[in-house]
Design a protein around this motif. Structure first.
Motif, PDB file in Angstrom:
ATOM      1  N   UNK A 276       8.922  -3.419  -2.015  1.00 10.66           N
ATOM      2  CA  UNK A 276       8.003  -2.882  -3.015  1.00 10.66           C
ATOM      3  C   UNK A 276       6.647  -3.588  -2.935  1.00 10.66           C
ATOM      4  N   UNK A 277       5.587  -2.775  -2.953  1.00 13.87           N
ATOM      5  CA  UNK A 277       4.228  -3.311  -2.876  1.00 13.87           C
ATOM      6  C   UNK A 277       3.485  -2.931  -4.150  1.00 13.87           C
ATOM      7  N   UNK A 278       3.027  -3.913  -4.943  1.00 12.87           N
ATOM      8  CA  UNK A 278       2.210  -3.575  -6.123  1.00 12.87           C
ATOM      9  C   UNK A 278       0.797  -3.180  -5.687  1.00 12.87           C
TER      10      UNK A 278
ATOM     11  N   UNK B 223      -8.455   0.818  -4.367  1.00 17.12           N
ATOM     12  CA  UNK B 223      -7.066   0.355  -4.296  1.00 17.12           C
ATOM     13  C   UNK B 223      -7.010  -1.045  -3.686  1.00 17.12           C
ATOM     14  N   UNK B 224      -6.145  -1.873  -4.260  1.00 18.99           N
ATOM     15  CA  UNK B 224      -5.972  -3.234  -3.754  1.00 18.99           C
ATOM     16  C   UNK B 224      -4.495  -3.600  -3.827  1.00 18.99           C
ATOM     17  N   UNK B 225      -3.971  -4.089  -2.728  1.00 18.27           N
ATOM     18  CA  UNK B 225      -2.577  -4.533  -2.690  1.00 18.27           C
ATOM     19  C   UNK B 225      -2.483  -5.954  -3.229  1.00 18.27           C
ATOM     20  N   UNK B 226      -1.541  -6.177  -4.133  1.00 20.38           N
ATOM     21  CA  UNK B 226      -1.328  -7.497  -4.731  1.00 20.38           C
ATOM     22  C   UNK B 226      -0.209  -8.210  -3.973  1.00 20.38           C
TER      23      UNK B 226
ATOM     24  N   UNK C 116      -1.973  -1.912   4.653  1.00 21.98           N
ATOM     25  CA  UNK C 116      -1.562  -1.446   5.979  1.00 21.98           C
ATOM     26  C   UNK C 116      -0.054  -1.541   6.190  1.00 21.98           C
ATOM     27  N   UNK C 117       0.667  -2.139   5.222  1.00 16.77           N
ATOM     28  CA  UNK C 117       2.127  -2.241   5.369  1.00 16.77           C
ATOM     29  C   UNK C 117       2.762  -0.864   5.452  1.00 16.77           C
ATOM     30  N   UNK C 118       2.181   0.104   4.746  1.00 14.44           N
ATOM     31  CA  UNK C 118       2.642   1.488   4.809  1.00 14.44           C
ATOM     32  C   UNK C 118       1.484   2.294   5.389  1.00 14.44           C
ATOM     33  N   UNK C 119       1.598   2.762   6.634  1.00 11.67           N
ATOM     34  CA  UNK C 119       0.483   3.508   7.247  1.00 11.67           C
ATOM     35  C   UNK C 119       0.069   4.711   6.406  1.00 11.67           C
ATOM     36  N   UNK C 120      -1.232   4.838   6.174  1.00  9.18           N
ATOM     37  CA  UNK C 120      -1.738   5.982   5.419  1.00  9.18           C
ATOM     38  C   UNK C 120      -1.487   5.910   3.933  1.00  9.18           C
ATOM     39  N   UNK C 121      -1.160   4.718   3.403  1.00  2.00           N
ATOM     40  CA  UNK C 121      -0.812   4.596   1.988  1.00  2.00           C
ATOM     41  C   UNK C 121      -1.968   4.997   1.076  1.00  2.00           C
ATOM     42  N   UNK C 122      -3.178   4.549   1.403  1.00  3.92           N
ATOM     43  CA  UNK C 122      -4.331   4.887   0.560  1.00  3.92           C
ATOM     44  C   UNK C 122      -4.515   6.393   0.472  1.00  3.92           C
TER      45      UNK C 122
END
Length: 502
Positions: free
Chosen positions: A163-165, A209-212, A217-223
């Motif tokens: 899980x990525x916040x 968007x900012x990953x905490x 980039x952990x999930x390609x195309x997440x943004x």
């Protein structure tokens, strides 16, 4: 003698000057009155009247403000904001999370709110206009601006990824909100409220968007996935003609007249495309077309291999809820290993169609519907279609509402069987029925007109609870703070669907 003549000449001159002065003052007074009358008459003219008078010489700098300033309302909103934010949090938490699940992209297995807070900065209302006065209703358009300090964190999960916040920062909202008040004779004199975002001007929702504790980039195309999900929910659920219907006062009321209903059916044949852009290094593109009115209900044609002038000749039925504001969207893709590439997109406003009149149309493909942000404006080819629009009778409308229930259940079965990754995935005619454990798309799949059923029952329930909660919040009995957007869909009137005929 000279003395007498001098006195007489002085008297005559004085009288003449006084008479002249009096006449001049009277003349100026009459001119001022006439000018005031002319200004009053001009003030009563609208833009069309002035164009008729001035013709091509109509000055563009003349403006006609239609919104009334409401500084007093902004002052009151500042005082009420802690309680309004509290109530909005309850609506978001219980109604938007089910939507995130329904609309989440196939590459994401879970999307939920980890934290919600609307912050301390209230929105600003630039102006309000009364759009129409209908018996028993008041319709208002509200110019809404918000650049606050909310704290919104999404918990994103994907296959093989922890899980990525993801934090949504610098959120800004610029839109015009349409509010319809359904009036009643009983206190509080309003039985229900309808809320929607106007499509023109197009709602603007800006954020970063900012990953905490991780990386985007952990999930390609997440943004892009998150952006598409937000945009789809806004377009498919909140943007007029789609709307939120909230009963007020705690007394059960009939809101069927306020809710969105299917208006008509489009029989659409996707015939062919010409001169498509080649996206392959070796060979030619393998094109197919995705068609929809609402993003939640997409249909697609077969894939034509290695061809820049493909012929599909496939027919679909799609449902329209508001012919004046909705449009058909055509997206041509190149099937590829991994992510398919979009070759072009075209838009056909439904208001250009005549009822029960078949029309053959050739649409020019564009790289994007928003050409202001596109640098590459080279020709993308054309797509040829044939379309027939039919207005529903009352009986056909009721049948469409029944079909609506069935189609959502069928799409859910396909999702559970793994045939489609999301209820938003486009479906085509690839089988004759829903097989056990396979979920092939049948000829009846895609029929129907929108979102309804158990999957969205939580939305109506969430609104009902939030409505009661809001009443308590205004009195200051609640202190929790969260944030988001509400989208209650508690009836079969939220619709839009497609039925492949071939």
């Amino acid at each position: 003698m000279g003395l007498i003549s001098g006195i007489l000449m002085g008297m005559v001159t004085g009288i003449a000057l006084m008479a002249g002065w009096s006449r001049m003052m009277k003349y100026r007074s009459n001119k001022r009155i006439a000018k005031a009358v002319d200004i009053k008459l001009l003030g009563s003219l609208n833009r069309d009247d002035l164009k008729k008078i001035c013709g091509e010489n109509f000055p563009e700098w003349i403006s006609f403000p239609v919104y009334e300033q409401v500084k007093w309302l902004n002052k009151q909103l500042s005082k009420l904001w802690p309680f309004v934010a509290d109530a909005a949090t309850a609506i978001i938490k219980e109604s938007v999370e089910p939507l995130l699940e329904e609309y989440r992209p196939a590459g994401i297995t879970s999307m939920k709110f980890s934290k919600l807070s609307l912050g301390n900065v209230p929105p600003k209302i630039e102006g309000i206009r009364v759009q129409s006065l209908k018996e028993g209703q008041i319709t208002m358009d509200i110019d809404f601006r918000w650049g606050g300090d909310p704290s919104i964190i999404l918990g994103i999960e994907a296959a093989m990824v922890a899980s990525i916040p993801i934090q949504l920062k610098d959120l800004q909202v610029f839109t015009v909100i349409r509010v319809i008040f359904q009036l009643t004779d009983e206190i509080p004199c309003i039985s229900a409220v309808v809320v929607a975002l106007l499509s023109e001007p197009k709602p603007r929702i800006d954020y970063t968007l900012k990953a905490i504790g991780g990386s985007l980039t952990a999930i390609p195309g997440l943004s892009d996935m998150i952006d598409d999900t937000v945009q789809t929910i806004v377009t498919d659920m909140l943007q007029w003609p789609h709307r939120i219907v909230v009963p007020i006062g705690g007394v059960p009321v009939d809101t069927s007249d306020l809710e969105l209903k299917p208006q008509g059916k489009l029989t659409l044949t996707v015939e062919k495309a010409n001169d498509l852009k080649n996206m392959e290094m070796i060979g030619k593109s393998d094109p197919y077309v995705v068609v929809y009115i609402r993003p939640l209900f997409k249909v697609k044609t077969k894939v034509v291999d290695n061809n820049l002038n493909p012929v599909w000749d496939e027919t679909f039925e799609l449902i329209a809820e508001d012919k004046e504001t909705q449009a058909l969207i055509f997206e041509v893709f190149d099937q590829d290993i991994g992510q398919d590439k979009r070759l072009g997109i075209a838009k056909l406003p439904l208001r250009e169609l005549e009822a029960d009149t078949s029309k053959e149309i050739q649409l020019r493909l564009m790289p994007s519907l928003d050409m202001l942000k596109i640098k590459d404006k080279k020709d993308r080819g054309t797509i040829s279609i044939k379309v027939l629009y039919h207005d529903f009778t009352k009986e056909e409308q009721y049948q469409a509402l029944e079909d609506e229930k069935r189609i959502l259940e069928e799409r859910k079965k396909l999702k559970e069987a793994g045939v489609i990754g999301s209820t938003m995935d486009a479906v085509g005619a690839v089988g004759s029925g829903i097989g056990a454990g396979v979920g092939l798309v049948g000829t009846g799949l895609g029929a129907g007109v929108g979102i309804v059923g158990s999957g969205f029952g939580a939305v109506g329930s969430g609104l009902s609870k939030a409505g009661k909660f809001m009443g308590r919040s205004i009195t200051g009995q609640s202190t929790s703070k969260k944030s988001g957007t509400s989208t209650p869909v508690n009836s079969t009137q939220e619709n839009g669907g497609a039925k492949p005929l071939k």
